[in-house]
Structures are given as C-alpha cells and as structure tokens.
Write a protein that holds these residues in place. Structure first.
Motif, PDB file in Angstrom:
ATOM      1  N   SER A  16     -11.726 -37.486  36.697  1.00 24.95           N
ATOM      2  CA  SER A  16     -12.596 -37.500  37.883  1.00 24.95           C
ATOM      3  C   SER A  16     -11.985 -36.667  39.012  1.00 24.95           C
ATOM      4  N   ASP A  17     -10.659 -36.706  39.123  1.00 22.84           N
ATOM      5  CA  ASP A  17      -9.991 -35.885  40.140  1.00 22.84           C
ATOM      6  C   ASP A  17     -10.214 -34.401  39.850  1.00 22.84           C
ATOM      7  N   ARG A  18     -10.095 -34.034  38.557  1.00 27.95           N
ATOM      8  CA  ARG A  18     -10.281 -32.648  38.142  1.00 27.95           C
ATOM      9  C   ARG A  18     -11.697 -32.164  38.495  1.00 27.95           C
ATOM     10  N   MET A  19     -12.660 -33.092  38.304  1.00 28.62           N
ATOM     11  CA  MET A  19     -14.050 -32.723  38.580  1.00 28.62           C
ATOM     12  C   MET A  19     -14.257 -32.396  40.051  1.00 28.62           C
ATOM     13  N   ILE A  20     -13.621 -33.206  40.893  1.00 30.11           N
ATOM     14  CA  ILE A  20     -13.796 -32.977  42.336  1.00 30.11           C
ATOM     15  C   ILE A  20     -13.166 -31.642  42.736  1.00 30.11           C
ATOM     16  N   LEU A  21     -11.929 -31.398  42.274  1.00 31.39           N
ATOM     17  CA  LEU A  21     -11.233 -30.150  42.613  1.00 31.39           C
ATOM     18  C   LEU A  21     -12.005 -28.938  42.100  1.00 31.39           C
ATOM     19  N   THR A  31     -12.739 -18.694  40.055  1.00 28.31           N
ATOM     20  CA  THR A  31     -12.889 -19.131  38.675  1.00 28.31           C
ATOM     21  C   THR A  31     -11.879 -20.250  38.411  1.00 28.31           C
ATOM     22  N   VAL A  32     -12.302 -21.262  37.635  1.00 28.42           N
ATOM     23  CA  VAL A  32     -11.415 -22.401  37.384  1.00 28.42           C
ATOM     24  C   VAL A  32     -11.002 -22.490  35.919  1.00 28.42           C
ATOM     25  N   ILE A  33      -9.729 -22.733  35.710  1.00 30.64           N
ATOM     26  CA  ILE A  33      -9.214 -23.069  34.386  1.00 30.64           C
ATOM     27  C   ILE A  33      -8.609 -24.453  34.554  1.00 30.64           C
ATOM     28  N   SER A  34      -8.780 -25.321  33.559  1.00 30.55           N
ATOM     29  CA  SER A  34      -8.187 -26.642  33.776  1.00 30.55           C
ATOM     30  C   SER A  34      -7.258 -27.059  32.645  1.00 30.55           C
TER      31      SER A  34
ATOM     32  N   ALA B  19     -23.642 -32.805  40.240  1.00 26.35           N
ATOM     33  CA  ALA B  19     -22.638 -33.404  39.372  1.00 26.35           C
ATOM     34  C   ALA B  19     -22.136 -34.747  39.902  1.00 26.35           C
ATOM     35  N   PHE B  20     -22.700 -35.205  41.018  1.00 26.10           N
ATOM     36  CA  PHE B  20     -22.200 -36.433  41.624  1.00 26.10           C
ATOM     37  C   PHE B  20     -22.308 -37.635  40.693  1.00 26.10           C
ATOM     38  N   GLU B  21     -23.494 -37.763  40.067  1.00 27.60           N
ATOM     39  CA  GLU B  21     -23.700 -38.909  39.175  1.00 27.60           C
ATOM     40  C   GLU B  21     -22.759 -38.837  37.981  1.00 27.60           C
ATOM     41  N   ASP B  22     -22.588 -37.644  37.520  1.00 27.40           N
ATOM     42  CA  ASP B  22     -21.671 -37.415  36.407  1.00 27.40           C
ATOM     43  C   ASP B  22     -20.257 -37.841  36.792  1.00 27.40           C
ATOM     44  N   LEU B  23     -19.885 -37.517  38.019  1.00 27.92           N
ATOM     45  CA  LEU B  23     -18.559 -37.873  38.517  1.00 27.92           C
ATOM     46  C   LEU B  23     -18.393 -39.395  38.564  1.00 27.92           C
ATOM     47  N   SER B  61      -9.185 -43.561  42.580  1.00 28.32           N
ATOM     48  CA  SER B  61      -9.986 -44.466  43.404  1.00 28.32           C
ATOM     49  C   SER B  61     -10.072 -43.942  44.830  1.00 28.32           C
ATOM     50  N   LEU B  62      -8.978 -43.390  45.318  1.00 31.70           N
ATOM     51  CA  LEU B  62      -8.964 -42.858  46.668  1.00 31.70           C
ATOM     52  C   LEU B  62      -9.909 -41.663  46.773  1.00 31.70           C
ATOM     53  N   ASN B  63      -9.908 -40.860  45.717  1.00 30.80           N
ATOM     54  CA  ASN B  63     -10.777 -39.685  45.717  1.00 30.80           C
ATOM     55  C   ASN B  63     -12.248 -40.055  45.656  1.00 30.80           C
TER      56      ASN B  63
END
Lengths: 570, 109
Positions: A16-21, A31-34, B19-23, B61-63
């Motif tokens: 989930s952190d990766r998704m936000i970043l 461009t993103v590589i993860s 992508a919010f729901e996905d997140l 959780s913080l994110n």
C-alpha cells in the motif's frame, strides 16, 4: 530539458505504501520502477539504471542500508541520489542511513508536496552533475590531446633541432632544457667537402614560441649545408626567413662556424651572443671572439651583413661556444654568474681536456637548488685530423639508376658573379642528376672546390699559395685577395663538363679554363705534386681523387677524368 | 490523534484518484495478513518478527491516515525491539478492535 522526466526506483516491502508513492511520482511525470525488498532493489538498479531511488529502511532479504551501500558502490562516480523512506520516530536510524550513503529522508505519512520538492531538488542536482561530468570529460580530453600534441611536437623538435652530426668525436655539448621546449638550437652537419658546419642559436623567449622558429632554421641549415652552400649564403637565407616569419621583437642570437679540417681553419659569424673563448694549444693562451653582428631575424636582407671572421684553427685548438644561459645563470640570492667567474675557470684550469666539465660543474654548483633561469647550451669544438672524423656520409635515398649519361655543358662565371657567387651547389646539383655520381658527390664537391679555387685564386687573382703557410701570411693572403678582387676586370672561370656512358658505367671529364696567366706546368715533375705539405694548386689532393689530370695551354687549362663503375656504385 | 485524519484522507484521494479504492482494499488485505502473522509471532514469542511486523503496519497505517491504529502498532514494534513481550497480547486485542473500526470507516468513504 526543463521538466526532466526521470526514472525513479521505489523500493518498499509494503504494497500500500508503494502504491501511494507510485501515484505521487507518476503524477510528477516520472517513470516508476518498483521493488519489494533490498535484493530486488539492487537488481532493478543494475538492470534499469534509475536516476533517483526511494528506499525503505526496513525490508526483508536485504535491508535498505545494505542495499544503499551496494548501489553506491556500483554507481561509482555516477550520481544516484537515494532518499530513505522512514518515520521521524526512527530518528536513531537516521545516522546509520546517512552512513550507508543516503542523501535525504522522507517520513510517513508521505506528503506529496515534500516529495515533489525533494525530487525536484535532486533533479536539479543531477542536471548540474551531468554538466559537470561533461565538462570534466571535455577538459580531460583536451588535456590529453594537448599532452599528446606536446609529446609529438617535442619529438619533431628534437629530431629537427638537435640532430645532425653532434655525435662527432671532436664535439662535446650540453643542452639543458628550461622547459619542455627550450629556445636553444644546436646544429652540426657535414658539408660535401668534409668540413663541418655548426650553428648555435638562442631564440628570444622560451617554450613553444621560441621552438617554432627553430624549425625553418634547422631545415635551411641542413638542406643548404648538404648541397654544399657556403656559410654566408646559408646565413643570408636563415636571416631573411626568420625576418619574414618572426614577430617584431623576436629574433635569434646565433653563431655559425665552419670547421675546415683540410685548411685547419675556423670561419665564424657571431650575432648577439656573449664572447666565445678560443684556446690555443701551442701558446696555451685564450683568445676571445666577439659578436660583430646583430642577431638573425633583425635586419632586412639588404642590410644584413654576412661577413665572417677567418681564424687559423690548428690541431688541438679548442673553441668554446655557449648561449647567454651560462653567464646569466643565477644563484639562490639572485646574483648573476657573470663573465668574470667564467674567465676565472679558464685561468684556474690545469688540464685543458677537463675545461668543459669544469665549466658545467662550476655553473651547477653556483646555481644550486635555484635551478636555471635560462636555457644553458654549451659546445666545445676541438680541431682534429680529418682521419679521426671519417668521411662525410652522403644521402643516397634515391634509388633510380637511370638519368642523363650522355651530355656536355659549359658554365662560365664572369665579373661580379665570379666575385660573389658560389657555383658549386648548382654544378653539384647537375652532376647529382646522374644517380651513380651522387655517391661520389663528396669527392666531386671537393674536386670542383679545389679546381674552382685554383682557377679563381691562383689563376684569375694570381695569388701565390706559398703565403698561406704562416699565420702572418694567412692574413696577408686574404688582404691581397680582397685587393685583387677589385681589379678582376673581364676575368673568367669556365667549367666544361663532358659525361659519356661506358661499358662499365660512365666517364666524366671536367675541364676548367681560367683567364689567368697560367704557370709552367712542364717544369713540375710528377713527384713534386705528391710531396706532403706542398700546397701548390692543391694538385696532390686532386690527384688522389681523379684518374688522370692534364694541364694544357699556358697552364690555365686543366682537365680531370673520373670513371665510375655501375656495379660499384649500386 | 484520530481514527482517520480526514484532511489527509482528502489529500490521499486526490493523489490516488481512481486507484483509491484499490489502495484501500490492498491495505486491508495486507494488514489482515500481517495481523494474523503477528498473532502467530506472539504465540511463538518471536520478538524480532513482532518488531518488524509492527514497524511495517505502523508505517502503512500512518500512510492510510489511521493515526490511532498506527500508534498501537508502534507500541507493538517497540515491544518487539526491546524484547519485552508482556503487553503484546493486550496490544494485539486493541489493534484488532481498532483495525475493524478503521476498516468500517474506510469502506464507508
């Protein structure tokens, strides 16, 4: 590339952190590589070569710090900013992150504004780094290019400026370059006659500008000497060349000398140099020779004076030549070495064969650690018998065996031309068109020089050769020569060359006719010609070169015959 | 501190867009898995595992703007790091309860 698009690696084990970043970074247009752990991050770095890396600290397999160390070591000089992902609560880890090569931190929860600011800052840094790297490459390329050019130029310069026959056993020399190129030139070359031409030059200034002038000077010196031109002609040519090419204020102090082993004579021209010392073996005295001219490249051709000084130079006599580097060298406290110290060395000297080394040694001790202010060049010339030097090597670079073999020509010199012009190079050039005669060009030159000087000095000018046997007579001879030159009238010297092919090779007949009164050749027996020391008309010398020598008329016509064998001269 | 920092949630929505729901579902799925692993690690008394799972859940959780939940996970992380597991069982009960509440709140967005 103002809005640069970068490739950014995001390494975080939390999906989930990766998704936000990823969302934040993509929104910025990058461009993103993860990667989901440290090991994968290192692999991705190797494969994708990202520009900026966002690296979580706590990850399975390889943690962020270990991955950072690995990546930085792979990157080497390349700049790869690493931003560690952490929370401010983990402050104790921050120091460790910095040590592992981290460049910045981003704390959770991720703030898009802060991340954008950080990425922009690093992108500016990357741009500057790239420019810096390019400039560094350009500079090092230039430096390498320059160094390479200098080395090539140095090799060319050394080939041109310090070549020739400086290795003759009667020459001792010292060349100490003040910088990569020094402004001093030291040249020596054999003439076809066997004499040696020497030129010591000291260009104004140092380094490349001073070295450039040496090139044409050396070219002219070697080219004209090999063709048999006289000192005066060579000096005129060099002076006019340097006058043309050197900027105002640049010139070449020089001394040119012709060392004649047969005549035991030294002919000297000096311009702008300190006194030279000539040591006489018989009297054990030291004579000073002074510069009587301006340096080369100062005066126009019209104003240039190529008058030389002729000095007897007997076996064992020594001439010391130097640039001003010796007397102008300085010690630690800035004092000049000066002429007095130089004179003192000569006065204190016990063994003349050690003089050269004593001068070098004394100057080195004087200058000590302070080094040298000027180029120091020194040369010692000793008169020896020609047999110690050997014959002059003639350049046989052309391999053609054809050429003119059946021809005849006459060449007559009259009036002022007879007085001032040296016909030998022209005649030698024509004879050299016969390839096989080129090998004999040294002998031919000597032969023609003797024939010409006999016809001119003894024939046309009517001078007696007996005069030259004493030092006083030597001077008188040249005085009389100058007087008679004024009254040359319709005097002439005529050379007739007749070349025919033979079964074996060829035959050359040279007939010389002069306008003089001649002499009673019938009275001289064959044996008289061969008496050692008898310099009458140089006949013994000619006899050793030619197969036949015939006088005719009233003694003003001489004919010599030479045969050459094609197989021998191949 | 709040169950969900709503100002931040708004920001996150703007960032994630579609992508919010996905997140949200990724976070919920991931957290449920890790909570199970935490229970097992507590049963095994594996302090290192408790520390690193606590750290991971604290960050995610913080994110996702769940500040209270993040605080509980930080306490769990600290327990693991200090190898003092006496309060972990109690903290896990709190965490599970708070997670359910956060899940409901997130799904209601």
């Amino acid at each position: 590339m103002d809005e640069a698009s970068y490739k950014i690696l995001i390494a975080d084990d939390n999906m989930s952190d990766r998704m936000i970043l990823t969302a934040i970074v993509k929104k910025m247009g990058h461009t993103v590589i993860s990667a989901s752990d440290g090991l994968e991050a290192v692999n991705q770095y190797n494969e994708q070569n990202p520009d900026i890396i966002l690296l979580d600290v706590m990850m399975p397999n390889m943690n962020g710090q270990e991955a950072a160390v690995e990546i930085k070591s792979i990157a080497g000089e390349e700049m790869v900013p690493i931003i560690f992902l952490t929370s401010l609560q983990d402050a104790s880890d921050l120091a460790a992150c910095l040590e592992s090569g981290g460049d910045d931190f981003l704390s959770k929860p991720y703030n898009p504004i802060i991340l954008t600011a950080k990425i922009n800052a690093f992108s500016r840094m990357l741009k500057m780094h790239k420019i810096l790297q390019q400039q560094k490459d350009v500079i090092s390329e230039n430096a390498e290019h320059l160094l390479n050019e200098q080395q090539v130029a140095r090799a060319v310069y050394d080939n041109v400026a310090h070549s020739g026959c400086l290795d003759l056993p009667n020459l001792k020399f010292l060349l100490s370059p003040f910088s990569v190129f020094n402004g001093d030139v030291l040249l020596a070359a054999r003439k076809p006659s066997g004499s040696v031409h020497i030129l010591l030059g000291d260009f104004t200034g140092h380094g490349l500008p001073a070295a450039i002038g040496a090139m044409p000077l050396a070219e002219i010196f070697y080219g004209m000497t090999a063709k048999g031109f006289l000192m005066e002609e060579i000096l005129r040519e060099i002076n006019s060349k340097l006058k043309n090419i050197l900027p105002v204020g640049y010139f070449c102090c020089a001394c040119m000398a012709n060392l004649s082993f047969r005549k035991k004579e030294m002919e000297v021209w000096m311009g702008g140099l300190p006194d030279y010392y000539m040591f006489r073996k018989d009297s054990n005295e030291v004579e000073h020779i002074q510069s009587t001219h301006l340096p080369l490249g100062v005066l126009s051709s019209q104003a240039f004076d190529a008058t030389t000084q002729r000095l007897p130079f007997n076996t064992g006599d020594k001439l010391f030549m130097w640039s001003d580097g010796i007397i102008e060298s300085r010690n630690d406290t800035g004092d000049l070495f000066g002429e007095e110290r130089l004179k003192q060395i000569f006065a204190d000297n016990q063994d003349r064969s050690l003089l050269f080394d004593e001068i070098e040694h004394t100057v080195n001790i004087f200058t000590g650690e302070s080094g040298k202010d000027d180029d120091t060049t020194m040369l010692e010339i000793t008169m020896v018998e020609e047999s110690e030097i050997g014959e002059a090597a003639i350049d046989l670079s052309s391999g053609a065996i054809h050429g003119p073999t059946d021809w005849k020509m006459a060449y007559t010199l009259r009036g002022d031309t007879l007085k001032t012009f040296n016909p030998l190079p022209v005649m030698l050039n024509i004879l050299n068109d016969v390839p096989s005669l080129r090998r004999l060009s040294g002998q031919l030159y000597t032969l023609m020089a003797e024939l010409f000087s006999n016809a001119f000095e003894h024939g046309v000018l009517g001078l007696s050769s007996d005069l030259k046997s004493s030092t006083e007579g030597f001077t008188k001879y040249y005085q009389q020569r100058a007087e008679n030159m004024e009254n040359i009238g319709d005097g002439y010297v005529c050379f007739i060359f007749d070349h025919k092919p033979t079964d074996a090779g060829g035959e050359l007949i040279i007939k010389v006719i002069d306008s003089g009164d001649g002499f009673d050749y019938k009275l001289k027996k064959d044996s008289d010609f061969k008496v050692e020391g008898y310099s009458g008309r140089g006949i013994p010398l000619i006899r050793t070169i030619c197969e036949t020598l015939k006088y005719s008329g009233n003694g003003n016509t001489v004919e010599v015959t030479l045969h050459w064998d094609a197989e021998e001269t191949e | 501190m709040a169950r969900l920092n709503m100002a931040q949630v708004q920001e996150l929505k703007e960032i994630m867009e579609d992508a919010f729901e996905d997140l949200i579902s990724t976070y919920i799925q991931d957290s449920q898995d890790k909570l199970k692993q935490l229970s097992k690690a507590n049963f095994d008394q594996n302090a290192d595992m408790i520390g690193s799972l606590g750290h991971s859940l604290k960050g995610s959780s913080l994110n996702i703007c769940a500040e209270d939940l993040s605080t509980i996970f930080k306490q769990i992380e600290d327990s693991g790091r200090s190898h003092d597991l006496s309060t972990v069982t109690q903290l896990l009960i709190q965490a599970n309860a708070e997670f359910e509440a956060v899940k409901t709140a997130l799904n209601a967005l």
